[in-house]
Design a protein around this motif. Structure first.
Motif, mmCIF file in Angstrom:
data_model
loop_
_atom_site.group_PDB
_atom_site.id
_atom_site.type_symbol
_atom_site.label_atom_id
_atom_site.label_comp_id
_atom_site.label_asym_id
_atom_site.label_seq_id
_atom_site.Cartn_x
_atom_site.Cartn_y
_atom_site.Cartn_z
ATOM 1 N N ARG A 22 35.966 10.379 53.184
ATOM 2 C CA ARG A 22 36.881 9.218 53.362
ATOM 3 C C ARG A 22 38.065 9.165 52.383
ATOM 4 N N LEU A 23 37.419 9.172 50.999
ATOM 5 C CA LEU A 23 38.396 8.882 50.044
ATOM 6 C C LEU A 23 39.391 10.095 49.875
ATOM 7 N N VAL A 24 39.106 11.314 50.172
ATOM 8 C CA VAL A 24 39.852 12.459 49.943
ATOM 9 C C VAL A 24 40.808 12.489 51.212
ATOM 10 N N GLN A 25 40.138 12.121 52.450
ATOM 11 C CA GLN A 25 41.209 12.008 53.541
ATOM 12 C C GLN A 25 42.531 11.002 53.485
ATOM 13 N N ASN A 26 41.773 9.932 52.650
ATOM 14 C CA ASN A 26 42.969 8.950 52.340
ATOM 15 C C ASN A 26 43.845 9.100 51.392
ATOM 16 N N GLY A 27 43.651 10.227 50.495
ATOM 17 C CA GLY A 27 44.253 10.683 49.368
ATOM 18 C C GLY A 27 43.872 9.955 48.264
ATOM 19 N N GLN A 28 42.744 9.450 48.035
ATOM 20 C CA GLN A 28 42.482 8.800 46.772
ATOM 21 C C GLN A 28 41.382 9.673 46.123
ATOM 22 N N GLU A 29 40.938 9.499 44.898
ATOM 23 C CA GLU A 29 40.054 10.274 44.035
ATOM 24 C C GLU A 29 38.686 9.870 44.214
ATOM 25 N N PRO A 30 37.766 10.399 44.267
ATOM 26 C CA PRO A 30 36.212 10.358 44.238
ATOM 27 C C PRO A 30 35.949 9.738 43.070
#
Length: 92
Positions: A22-30
């Motif tokens: 979900r984080l990667v799909q939203n452009g955020q870093e894990p």
């Protein structure tokens, strides 16, 4: 009596695969992602100092022969059964 040193809190639990996705799909870093500072050196490559490893067939003495138990290609296969379809059988 004086209390001893307080142990550090346990590290946070690792995020689940679904959370990371979900984080990667939203452009955020894990969380916990590291960014190494790796960069090319620009030096020319060096020649290998070690000889290449030997192949498995190069380790064996020539007199040992093949290790597999397959039939030789020069032998003919056994003959097929001569019983005709619908003929008598040994099963009662």
């Amino acid at each position: 009596m004086e209390p001893g040193p307080v142990p550090p809190p346990p590290p946070p639990a690792a995020p689940s695969f679904a959370e990371v996705l979900r984080l990667v799909q939203n452009g955020q870093e894990p969380p916990g992602l590291r960014h190494p500072r790796a960069s090319p050196t620009g030096d020319s490559p060096t020649a290998s100092r070690l000889p290449p490893p030997t192949k498995p067939w190069e380790n064996r003495p020539a007199s040992a022969g093949p290790r597999c138990s397959q039939r030789s290609e020069n032998k003919e296969p056994p003959p097929l059964s001569t019983q005709q379809p619908g003929g008598s059988s040994d099963i009662a």
